[in-house]
Design a protein around this motif. Structure first.
Motif, PDB file in Angstrom:
ATOM      1  N   GLY A   1      -3.360  -5.264   4.688  1.00 47.40           N
ATOM      2  CA  GLY A   1      -1.964  -5.346   5.077  1.00 47.40           C
ATOM      3  C   GLY A   1      -1.564  -6.765   5.442  1.00 47.40           C
ATOM      4  N   GLY A   2      -0.274  -6.978   5.642  1.00 49.21           N
ATOM      5  CA  GLY A   2       0.219  -8.313   5.972  1.00 49.21           C
ATOM      6  C   GLY A   2      -0.384  -8.880   7.246  1.00 49.21           C
ATOM      7  N   GLU A   3      -0.550  -8.032   8.265  1.00 48.59           N
ATOM      8  CA  GLU A   3      -1.082  -8.514   9.544  1.00 48.59           C
ATOM      9  C   GLU A   3      -2.537  -8.944   9.422  1.00 48.59           C
ATOM     10  OE1 GLU A   3      -0.160  -6.403  13.205  1.00 48.59           O
ATOM     11  OE2 GLU A   3       1.266  -5.166  12.090  1.00 48.59           O
ATOM     12  N   GLY A   4      -3.334  -8.164   8.698  1.00 52.41           N
ATOM     13  CA  GLY A   4      -4.743  -8.513   8.525  1.00 52.41           C
ATOM     14  C   GLY A   4      -4.920  -9.808   7.758  1.00 52.41           C
ATOM     15  N   VAL A   5      -4.140  -9.967   6.681  1.00 52.20           N
ATOM     16  CA  VAL A   5      -4.204 -11.197   5.889  1.00 52.20           C
ATOM     17  C   VAL A   5      -3.744 -12.393   6.716  1.00 52.20           C
ATOM     18  CG1 VAL A   5      -3.200 -12.395   3.910  1.00 52.20           C
ATOM     19  CG2 VAL A   5      -3.979 -10.036   3.670  1.00 52.20           C
ATOM     20  N   LYS A   6      -2.688 -12.203   7.488  1.00 55.76           N
ATOM     21  CA  LYS A   6      -2.169 -13.292   8.325  1.00 55.76           C
ATOM     22  C   LYS A   6      -3.211 -13.760   9.339  1.00 55.76           C
ATOM     23  CE  LYS A   6       1.712 -14.519  11.365  1.00 55.76           C
ATOM     24  NZ  LYS A   6       0.872 -15.116  12.424  1.00 55.76           N
TER      25      LYS A   6
ATOM     26  N   ASN B   1     -14.562  -2.091   1.413  1.00 56.32           N
ATOM     27  CA  ASN B   1     -15.400  -1.671   2.532  1.00 56.32           C
ATOM     28  C   ASN B   1     -14.603  -1.052   3.670  1.00 56.32           C
ATOM     29  OD1 ASN B   1     -18.482  -2.189   2.673  1.00 56.32           O
ATOM     30  ND2 ASN B   1     -17.698  -3.884   1.448  1.00 56.32           N
ATOM     31  N   GLY B   2     -13.343  -0.724   3.425  1.00 58.61           N
ATOM     32  CA  GLY B   2     -12.548  -0.089   4.465  1.00 58.61           C
ATOM     33  C   GLY B   2     -12.393  -0.941   5.709  1.00 58.61           C
ATOM     34  N   ILE B   3     -12.255  -2.244   5.513  1.00 51.89           N
ATOM     35  CA  ILE B   3     -12.201  -3.175   6.659  1.00 51.89           C
ATOM     36  C   ILE B   3     -10.942  -2.965   7.483  1.00 51.89           C
ATOM     37  CG2 ILE B   3     -11.947  -5.615   7.242  1.00 51.89           C
ATOM     38  CD1 ILE B   3     -13.838  -6.242   4.928  1.00 51.89           C
ATOM     39  N   GLY B   4      -9.785  -2.890   6.841  1.00 44.45           N
ATOM     40  CA  GLY B   4      -8.534  -2.673   7.557  1.00 44.45           C
ATOM     41  C   GLY B   4      -8.154  -3.822   8.477  1.00 44.45           C
ATOM     42  N   LEU B   5      -7.099  -3.612   9.262  1.00 43.90           N
ATOM     43  CA  LEU B   5      -6.594  -4.647  10.165  1.00 43.90           C
ATOM     44  C   LEU B   5      -7.611  -5.034  11.225  1.00 43.90           C
ATOM     45  CD1 LEU B   5      -4.428  -6.462  11.409  1.00 43.90           C
ATOM     46  CD2 LEU B   5      -3.445  -4.433  12.496  1.00 43.90           C
ATOM     47  N   ARG B   6      -8.262  -4.046  11.837  1.00 44.38           N
ATOM     48  CA  ARG B   6      -9.240  -4.352  12.890  1.00 44.38           C
ATOM     49  C   ARG B   6     -10.379  -5.192  12.354  1.00 44.38           C
ATOM     50  NH1 ARG B   6     -11.303   1.002  14.777  1.00 44.38           N
ATOM     51  NH2 ARG B   6     -12.834  -0.313  15.860  1.00 44.38           N
ATOM     52  N   GLY B   7     -10.901  -4.804  11.200  1.00 44.53           N
ATOM     53  CA  GLY B   7     -12.005  -5.564  10.608  1.00 44.53           C
ATOM     54  C   GLY B   7     -11.588  -6.977  10.255  1.00 44.53           C
ATOM     55  N   ALA B   8     -10.351  -7.126   9.767  1.00 47.96           N
ATOM     56  CA  ALA B   8      -9.838  -8.453   9.427  1.00 47.96           C
ATOM     57  C   ALA B   8      -9.771  -9.331  10.675  1.00 47.96           C
ATOM     58  CB  ALA B   8      -8.454  -8.335   8.792  1.00 47.96           C
TER      59      ALA B   8
ATOM     60  N   LEU C   1      -0.197  -5.845   0.137  1.00 47.94           N
ATOM     61  CA  LEU C   1       0.819  -6.835   0.505  1.00 47.94           C
ATOM     62  C   LEU C   1       2.149  -6.483  -0.150  1.00 47.94           C
ATOM     63  CD1 LEU C   1      -1.421  -9.997   0.089  1.00 47.94           C
ATOM     64  CD2 LEU C   1      -0.652  -8.997   2.245  1.00 47.94           C
ATOM     65  N   GLN C   2       3.240  -6.683   0.575  1.00 47.38           N
ATOM     66  CA  GLN C   2       4.569  -6.337   0.100  1.00 47.38           C
ATOM     67  C   GLN C   2       5.409  -7.593  -0.142  1.00 47.38           C
ATOM     68  OE1 GLN C   2       4.907  -3.058  -0.578  1.00 47.38           O
ATOM     69  NE2 GLN C   2       2.814  -2.868   0.233  1.00 47.38           N
ATOM     70  N   GLU C   3       6.651  -7.387  -0.559  1.00 43.79           N
ATOM     71  CA  GLU C   3       7.552  -8.504  -0.873  1.00 43.79           C
ATOM     72  C   GLU C   3       7.635  -9.516   0.261  1.00 43.79           C
ATOM     73  OE1 GLU C   3      11.281  -8.012  -3.461  1.00 43.79           O
ATOM     74  OE2 GLU C   3      11.008  -6.037  -2.564  1.00 43.79           O
ATOM     75  N   SER C   4       7.820  -9.019   1.463  1.00 42.21           N
ATOM     76  CA  SER C   4       8.022  -9.904   2.615  1.00 42.21           C
ATOM     77  C   SER C   4       6.771 -10.680   2.997  1.00 42.21           C
ATOM     78  CB  SER C   4       8.499  -9.090   3.827  1.00 42.21           C
ATOM     79  OG  SER C   4       7.549  -8.070   4.141  1.00 42.21           O
ATOM     80  N   ASP C   5       5.617 -10.318   2.434  1.00 41.61           N
ATOM     81  CA  ASP C   5       4.367 -11.004   2.775  1.00 41.61           C
ATOM     82  C   ASP C   5       4.133 -12.251   1.938  1.00 41.61           C
ATOM     83  OD1 ASP C   5       3.611  -9.086   4.721  1.00 41.61           O
ATOM     84  OD2 ASP C   5       2.893  -7.746   3.140  1.00 41.61           O
ATOM     85  N   GLY C   6       5.016 -12.538   1.005  1.00 38.09           N
ATOM     86  CA  GLY C   6       4.834 -13.719   0.167  1.00 38.09           C
ATOM     87  C   GLY C   6       4.800 -15.001   0.973  1.00 38.09           C
ATOM     88  N   HIS C   7       5.541 -15.040   2.077  1.00 41.66           N
ATOM     89  CA  HIS C   7       5.601 -16.260   2.883  1.00 41.66           C
ATOM     90  C   HIS C   7       4.259 -16.613   3.509  1.00 41.66           C
ATOM     91  CE1 HIS C   7       5.756 -13.340   6.201  1.00 41.66           C
ATOM     92  NE2 HIS C   7       5.388 -14.333   6.977  1.00 41.66           N
ATOM     93  N   LEU C   8       3.355 -15.616   3.618  1.00 42.68           N
ATOM     94  CA  LEU C   8       2.043 -15.878   4.225  1.00 42.68           C
ATOM     95  C   LEU C   8       1.257 -16.926   3.449  1.00 42.68           C
ATOM     96  CD1 LEU C   8       0.921 -12.205   5.018  1.00 42.68           C
ATOM     97  CD2 LEU C   8       1.829 -13.894   6.627  1.00 42.68           C
ATOM     98  N   PHE C   9       1.540 -17.044   2.143  1.00 41.29           N
ATOM     99  CA  PHE C   9       0.723 -17.908   1.288  1.00 41.29           C
ATOM    100  C   PHE C   9       1.377 -19.258   0.986  1.00 41.29           C
ATOM    101  CE2 PHE C   9      -0.603 -13.579   0.578  1.00 41.29           C
ATOM    102  CZ  PHE C   9      -1.983 -13.687   0.623  1.00 41.29           C
TER     103      PHE C   9
END
Length: 495
Positions: A91-96, A60-67, A118-126
């Motif tokens: 992206g990492g920021e939206g998921v965080k 749905n094209g939510i993106g960071l702002r929608g998140a 999500l990229q390599e460095s985003d693994g720590h988020l989970f």
């Protein structure tokens, strides 16, 4: 109503579907391009909502702002237990933003961040939500790029979790240390029942650790390691763990270079393992030797075991196999590829079937239309294909359902093309290439002696080196194609 008032204040058009489903327990709104503003209006309406338990906003094209708007809503709303936000490039920021809100109250049971960029460095988020959550049962993180570093972080967290039951890490470029860490986490995990690791790069090092994990793990029931560069050498390691595992029921190994001798090696090594729980092995299109068939038939006499495999070397059952396998494929892909062979768009194909101009198609209309269009399937197989298209079982399929399926098909095709390049696979080895080749094989068979009278040629075909190759003429111009379809229907929707 809050939603209508918010839409009015924001000067956006309210979605009727949202209005209709806000009072229900499921709000599934896929591929509607809400964007950040539409997501904000919905989030405001959900702040005090206590009925919606399933929220699915895939693509749905939510993106960071929608998140961010959804995160603010989830601070107040703890009634949503299933949150699916696949293919929204958060992206990492939206998921965080979302994880920071939901990990402590721990009220989410199903979480889907597939295709979140999500990229390599985003693994720590989970790590925290996997390690500490007691209610999270299903986690979907496929189609991201965790690679080595992200795989290490998630693998470590898996070892501490004993409540997660379904984990999807497919299409994540997991390899080397990342793959090894995932397997090591599985070895000490006491909860995961379904694990999807397909389309990664476990290869030899990953298979060695998976073997050790299978020896120790006592909960895993389904393991998908398709397309992981697993050769016969890798199998010799993997089989050590399979021989000692007593819970695994389903093993998927398609799209791996295991060879026909590797397929036989699997059977010979599990046939005498009486403690094995294996009920299904999927080898995809892997060709097998006649000896494999003999051992398999022998095994079925004493074991409830189903094995999917390709053709038997030295035997010609191609046409029958193609037809049987084609009806097991995604029906939308079958129809899309058939339309391409005919030089027609999907709207053209289905407009011709809508004889009564009702904008919906009954099963009989689809079946009769495809028969008239000479789709190369027997009536029995066609019945099964049409049955699969009617997903809700109401006996009818409307244009909206078909167009939604077409859009999913388009996106999946784009992803497949990109990922096949990354994995260095030929398109013929993908789901789309496989369906197209089977349609071509069946078309050639019908052209040589047809299963139905009146079958007309869809495309020019040649047999080159034992393989059916398409030699299509120049596709007709759009204006010529449209002559056979009423102008009224064509103005309804352009594909």
């Amino acid at each position: 109503m809050v939603y209508l008032r918010t839409c009015g204040d924001m000067k956006i058009i309210p979605a009727n579907y949202i209005l209709k489903n806000l009072p229900t327990d499921r709000l599934v709104l896929k591929h509607h391009i809400l964007g950040p503003r539409g997501t904000k209006a919905l989030a405001v309406a959900l702040v005090e909502n206590s009925t919606v338990q399933v929220l699915d906003l895939e693509d749905n094209g939510i993106g960071l702002r929608g998140a961010t708007y959804l995160a603010e809503m989830l601070e107040e709303n703890n009634f949503i237990t299933e949150l699916r936000l696949a293919d929204n490039l958060l992206g990492g920021e939206g998921v965080k933003a979302i994880l920071d809100v939901i990990k402590d109250p721990d009220f989410i049971r199903v979480l889907d961040f597939s295709g979140a960029d999500l990229q390599e460095s985003d693994g720590h988020l989970f790590t925290q939500i996997i390690e500490d959550s007691h209610n999270l049962k299903e986690l979907y993180l496929n189609h991201n790029s965790f690679r080595e570093v992200g795989g290490e972080l998630i693998g470590d967290a898996i070892g501490w979790n004993d409540t997660l039951e379904v984990l999807d890490l497919s299409w994540n470029h997991l390899r080397l240390k990342g793959a090894v860490s995932i397997a090591q986490g599985l070895a000490i995990n006491d909860g995961i029942k379904v694990l999807n690791l397909s389309w990664n790069g476990f290869h030899l090092s990953g298979c060695k650790e998976l073997a050790k994990a299978l020896e120790k793990n006592s909960t895993l029931e389904e393991l998908d390691i398709s397309a992981n560069r697993i050769s016969k050498i890798c199998l010799t390691e993997l089989i050590k763990g399979l021989a000692k595992n007593e819970t695994l029921r389903v093993l998927k190994l398609s799209h791996n270079p295991i060879t026909s001798s590797g397929a036989l090696y699997i059977l010979n090594n599990i046939k005498d393992v009486t403690t094995s729980a294996l009920q299904e092995i999927d080898l995809g299109d892997q060709c097998v030797e006649p000896e494999f068939v003999r051992v398999y038939e022998e095994l079925k006499e004493t074991r409830n075991l189903t094995i999917t495999h390709g053709s038997v070397l030295g035997q010609d059952g191609t046409a029958e196999d193609d037809e049987e396998e084609l009806i097991n494929e995604n029906p939308v892909i079958v129809l899309m590829e058939f339309g391409k062979l005919m030089g027609l768009r999907l709207i053209d194909l289905f407009s011709m079937m809508d004889k009564d101009n009702s904008k919906t198609l009954t099963r009989e209309e689809i079946k009769q239309g495809l028969l008239e269009a000479n789709i190369p399937l027997t009536e029995k197989c066609l019945n099964k294909l049409v049955h699969k298209l009617d997903t809700d079982g109401d006996g009818e399929i409307d244009y909206g359902e078909l167009m939604a399926g077409k859009e999913i098909h388009r996106r999946k095709l784009t992803q497949t093309i990109m990922q096949s390049r990354d994995q260095q696979l030929l398109m013929e080895e993908t789901e789309f290439g496989r369906v197209r080749q089977r349609l071509l094989n069946l078309t050639a068979k019908h052209r040589r002696g047809g299963m139905r009278s009146g079958f007309s040629t869809i495309a020019g075909l040649k047999n080159i080196g034992g393989k059916i190759v398409e030699t299509l003429p120049t596709p007709p111009k759009a204006s010529e194609r449209r002559k056979s379809v009423s102008a009224k229907l064509l103005t309804q929707l352009e594909i």
